[in-house]
Design a protein around this motif. Structure first.
Motif, short mmCIF file in Angstrom:
data_model
loop_
_atom_site.label_atom_id
_atom_site.label_comp_id
_atom_site.label_asym_id
_atom_site.label_seq_id
_atom_site.Cartn_x
_atom_site.Cartn_y
_atom_site.Cartn_z
N TRP A 51 42.34 43.80 38.86
CA TRP A 51 43.38 43.73 39.89
C TRP A 51 44.68 43.14 39.34
O TRP A 51 45.77 43.62 39.66
N PRO A 66 36.71 49.74 43.53
CA PRO A 66 37.61 49.22 44.58
C PRO A 66 38.90 48.60 44.05
O PRO A 66 39.82 48.35 44.84
N CYS A 67 38.97 48.32 42.77
CA CYS A 67 40.12 47.55 42.24
C CYS A 67 41.18 48.43 41.57
O CYS A 67 42.38 48.13 41.68
N ASN A 80 50.04 50.61 49.62
CA ASN A 80 49.46 50.09 50.87
C ASN A 80 48.13 49.38 50.66
O ASN A 80 47.58 48.82 51.60
N TYR A 81 47.61 49.43 49.44
CA TYR A 81 46.31 48.82 49.14
C TYR A 81 46.53 47.37 48.76
O TYR A 81 47.31 47.05 47.86
N ARG A 82 45.84 46.48 49.43
CA ARG A 82 46.03 45.04 49.23
C ARG A 82 44.81 44.42 48.54
O ARG A 82 43.72 45.00 48.52
N HIS A 122 41.64 43.98 50.51
CA HIS A 122 40.79 45.16 50.64
C HIS A 122 39.81 45.23 49.46
O HIS A 122 38.61 45.44 49.64
N ALA A 123 40.35 45.05 48.25
CA ALA A 123 39.51 45.09 47.06
C ALA A 123 38.48 43.96 47.07
O ALA A 123 37.30 44.18 46.75
N SER A 148 37.21 42.37 49.70
CA SER A 148 36.20 42.61 50.73
C SER A 148 35.17 43.63 50.25
O SER A 148 33.96 43.45 50.45
N LEU A 149 35.64 44.71 49.63
CA LEU A 149 34.72 45.73 49.14
C LEU A 149 33.82 45.18 48.04
O LEU A 149 32.62 45.50 47.98
#
Length: 347
Positions: free
Chosen positions: A64, A275-276, A282-284, A287-288, A290-291
């Motif tokens: 990330w 997920p990363c 728009n991807y925060r 979100h990564a 949490s997944l």
């Protein structure tokens, strides 16, 4: 960077365990130094079962940060693919997994027992330990043998009973003796009786040789707690019990589970990349994160459930240990490749 993040997460795990140890041990009036010493020696064993997931979290954080600093974008611009970028992380995970299983895991088990149950270590490894109420079940192709000993000390058994059963489980005969000397060739029984299944043909004896490949080491092995043993001790115990046709299903499953950790650690960067490594404004990070948390929790419980199923004789233990890890790596690899192709076509 990856190693630093892994160490930071490990320190958080240690801090959590230290707080819990203080809560449990405070009633016994131990000093802070004693509690810290106990937590320090427990820590490697506690991390043992969750280390791949610590590495998963560390891989996710590193990926990330690379995304947010545009380092991955620069690498992709000059021709690197996602898989090529992940190769160093996969190789590092494999090396760490090998190091953990081959070196750190045996040390972690001994450190844990040293502070949690030193008496158990003495019983597990001392040759002259006194054992009580021991049962052994030997299974061969046509017969089964059940052996019970009231007390075993220095290869001398007191109150020994031997039950012979046919392949259907019906009792064929039994031998009971007050005393027996155990050796690799068999038992030298003293002052006992032998009989058939109907108890009609009873014969007394003062000395009788019962030939078997079961030795005193096999009886002692019943008290060796495999959950707290390093991989080398597990392999040694597995060979010992395999030679005598004693139960070794749990040992084999544990050995395969430890070896599978190497592969599981290596595929964690692939799972973290799903997920990363997302190129979207728009991807925060939440979100990564949490997944990753949901995926790691589900994976932890799923792999442990499959491992427990592997302990039963009705399920193929090797497949239940290895196939989920292989499927996880393969599915993550396919997902990354498909997403990369779609992103390339879209651009």
């Amino acid at each position: 960077m990856l190693l630093l993040v892994t160490c930071i997460i490990s320190v958080l795990v240690f801090t959590t365990d230290f707080i819990e140890t203080v809560r449990v041990e405070i009633s016994q009036h131990h000093t802070v130094f004693t509690i810290f010493y106990k937590s320090l020696f427990k820590f490697p064993y506690i991390v043992l079962s969750v280390y791949p997931y610590i590495f998963l979290g560390a891989s996710g954080i590193v990926l990330w940060r690379f995304i947010k600093s545009n380092q991955i974008t620069i690498l992709k611009t000059i021709g690197f693919k996602d898989i090529s970028i992940l190769k160093p992380l996969i190789a590092f995970g494999f090396v760490i997994g090998v190091l953990w299983v081959a070196v750190l895991q045996p040390i972690a088990c001994k450190m844990y027992l040293k502070v949690m149950n030193p008496e158990l270590i003495a019983k597990m490894y001392a040759a002259d330990s006194k054992m009580e109420n021991i049962w052994l079940h030997q299974r061969t192709e046509n017969t089964e043998t059940l052996i019970h000993i009231d007390e075993l000390h220095s290869k001398i058994a007191t109150g020994i009973s031997v039950y012979s059963l046919d392949k259907t489980g019906i009792l064929c005969g039994k031998i009971m003796a007050k005393k027996a000397c155990l050796s690799d060739q068999g038992f030298v029984l003293h002052d006992g009786v032998s009989s058939d299944s109907s108890n009609e043909n009873i014969a007394k004896f003062t000395e009788k040789l019962f030939k078997t490949n079961i030795s005193a080491d096999h009886f002692i092995s019943e008290f060796r707690q495999s959950d707290f043993m390093g991989i080398y001790d597990l392999i040694e115990l597995f060979i010992l019990r395999l030679d005598a046709n004693l139960g070794y299903q749990k040992l084999l499953t544990q050995i395969h589970s430890l070896l599978a950790i190497v592969l599981l650690t290596a595929v964690m960067p692939l799972f973290a990349a799903a997920p990363c490594m997302v190129h979207s404004r728009n991807y925060r990070g939440i979100h990564a994160f949490s997944l990753l948390v949901v995926g790691s929790v589900f994976m932890y419980f799923a792999l442990n459930v499959l491992r427990m199923l592997g302990l039963s004789r009705t399920h193929p233990h090797v497949l239940l240990v290895w196939i989920p890890v292989l499927l996880l790596g393969f599915a993550s690899l396919c997902f990354i490749s498909i997403r990369e192709r779609r992103h390339a076509v879209f651009n």
